[in-house]
Design a protein around this motif. Structure first.
Motif, short mmCIF file in Angstrom:
data_model
loop_
_atom_site.label_atom_id
_atom_site.label_comp_id
_atom_site.label_asym_id
_atom_site.label_seq_id
_atom_site.Cartn_x
_atom_site.Cartn_y
_atom_site.Cartn_z
N SER A 3 2.68 2.00 -3.27
CA SER A 3 1.88 2.35 -4.45
C SER A 3 1.73 3.85 -4.66
O SER A 3 1.13 4.29 -5.62
N LYS A 4 2.26 4.64 -3.72
CA LYS A 4 2.26 6.09 -3.94
C LYS A 4 3.61 6.68 -3.52
O LYS A 4 4.39 5.99 -2.86
N PRO A 5 3.88 7.93 -3.91
CA PRO A 5 5.18 8.51 -3.55
C PRO A 5 5.43 8.42 -2.05
O PRO A 5 4.52 8.66 -1.24
N ARG B 286 0.85 -1.20 0.00
CA ARG B 286 0.00 0.00 0.00
C ARG B 286 0.89 1.25 0.00
O ARG B 286 0.66 2.18 -0.77
#
Lengths: 320, 320
Positions: free
Chosen positions: A257-259, A254
């Motif tokens: 999945s983002k910066p 999780r």
């Protein structure tokens, strides 16, 4: 010169000669190129690869001048890949000094690296056989393929342990291996001995890279010389994370999945520890280290064997 | 294959072999690398350098397989510099196809170029002497120095004709020269004949590059395949401008001192014409062309001589 070699004055002296050959070999009319490359040469790298080459040579007939030239070649080749590597990483610092790409710009870095490559092949063609030339070119192409693969795998959460090992084999261990091999081979060692030394170099290289990757998770920024969590931020997923992902319940994925923010990195490092990723990576590094030690033990007795063992210990048995 | 060679079926056939060797030589497990490089090989370049190498070989004992392999080496080396060159130029198109740097990103382009370099040296070490290897490495280092110099001279209004000629000598003519030289030398030609062919290559290369630079001022975008005024916009000041600046009353310098708009480029091109920059650049190209023609005339008679003359005419005596 790095104080890493203080205990071995003869080796240290020859490594000074290696540096002098490198300094001479980057001399050119374009003062901009020359000064950038001289800075790089004097930035205090350990010269591990030439040291291995010289040590390989000690197992045969040691031709100082030839081996030092070959050592310079190998180090310049390594430096060329570092210059290009820093472009990929947007790295600002390398060995505590400003990188060429950050000081002069990426465009310069591209051709400075190429220039180093060409100088390396020029120097090489004065000092070795076509056969070794071929092996060295092959090592370069493996390093490049390894770098491209690393880049192509960025932010890929499904990198396997196998793929990781293949990548570090190409990008790091191949040149360690070749250094010891060529040193021995050029000094008239038997094929069998040269191959064994090559294998030792390979295993040291594998352990070395795994440990280096571990430091991104466990290191002290001031000691390591580069920011911790740097690989992670760049989407370069190394062994501790690959192992941790195997038992991840979704928390790490999780976050990935983002910066990543600073907190995320701290959390991922914590999870990598809790999920056993760091311990398992350490265990694999130890496996390679033990293989290297075992082979070193079976080498012909002498000073070179003792030094090789001590260096391997210094490099591989450290706090990480 | 480019239809440039339609008139010479034997040469064309051998250039097909050169391409096949290149295709084979970039085969690798990383499909990403392989397909990018195959695209590059098939993008329809003229293969001028290998053609010169093969023609050089025709003046001696022509060993097709060896010469085609060497031709592949030279072209791959050229391709590697193009891949890296496109990074510097931010180029989107090359030979009408998308560049590696624009398709895959600069980071890929760096190591794809390196990969090509290493493959080139691998191929080379199978097919030539240490001596030629040394010369080729030297040519690469000259190309790099030329590229770096071009970059260092960007937006410098005080570049001299001498410096410009030195730069294009390094970046273009050296490899043209080496191609003809190595072809002859590897085919057992006398040192004198090989050197003369090398000189012909050098003069063709100089004229070729001056004409190429002229096209940035006089060319038709659709024919040239890249936008006109491109060099100017990037601050690469070539011969027509360098000459024009010598008689500039300040108009050009004023425009150059800030970012150029479309109107500026049109005006600079107009001024370069009016101030005789284009004419003088043409005259210098002609001088190199004439030197090449004169040397070609004195070559041993035969088909190779005829073809070399025709190709030089085709390349150098064109609308520009």
């Amino acid at each position: 010169m790095s104080n890493f070699w203080d205990k071995y004055p003869m080796l240290k002296e020859d490594l000074e000669m290696v540096k002098n050959i490198m300094r001479k070999s980057v001399k050119c009319n374009e003062k901009l190129i020359e000064s950038a490359l001289l800075d790089l040469i004097d930035s205090g790298g350990k010269l591990l690869r030439p040291a291995f080459l010289l040590l390989g040579g000690r197992f045969g007939y040691y031709d100082q001048k030839k081996l030092c030239s070959l050592g310079a070649t190998i180090e310049m080749l390594h430096m060329a890949t570092l210059v290009h590597d820093d472009i990929l990483d947007d790295a600002v610092l390398r060995r505590g000094s400003q990188t060429i790409q950050s000081k002069y710009g990426k465009n310069y870095a591209v051709f400075m690296g190429d220039y180093l490559f060409s100088k390396c092949f020029m120097l090489l063609s004065n000092n070795t056989s076509i056969e070794n030339m071929k092996m060295l070119s092959k090592a370069v192409s493996r390093i490049c393929a390894g770098e491209i693969d690393q880049f192509a795998s960025q932010f890929n959460q499904n990198v396997s342990v196998k793929k990781y090992l293949k990548r570090i084999g190409a990008k790091t261990a191949a040149l360690f291996s070749l250094s010891l091999y060529i040193g021995a081979e050029e000094s008239g060692c038997s094929k069998k001995l040269a191959s064994k030394l090559g294998r030792i170099g390979y295993n040291i290289g594998m352990a070395f890279q795994i440990i280096d990757d571990l430091l991104d998770y466990t290191g002290d920024e001031k000691v390591v010389g580069k920011p911790v969590g740097n690989d992670l931020k760049q989407g370069i997923y190394t062994l501790p994370l690959i192992y941790a992902l195997e038992s991840d319940k979704g928390d790490i994925r999780r976050m990935l999945s983002k910066p990543l923010c600073y907190e995320d990195i701290k959390n991922i490092v914590k999870l990598a520890k809790e999920l056993g990723g760091i311990e398992r990576a350490r265990a694999l590094a130890k496996k390679y280290t033990d293989k290297a030690f075992k082979d070193i033990t079976s080498l012909p007795d002498g000073e070179a064997k003792v030094i090789l063992m001590e260096i391997a210990e210094k490099l591989l048995v450290r706090d990480y």
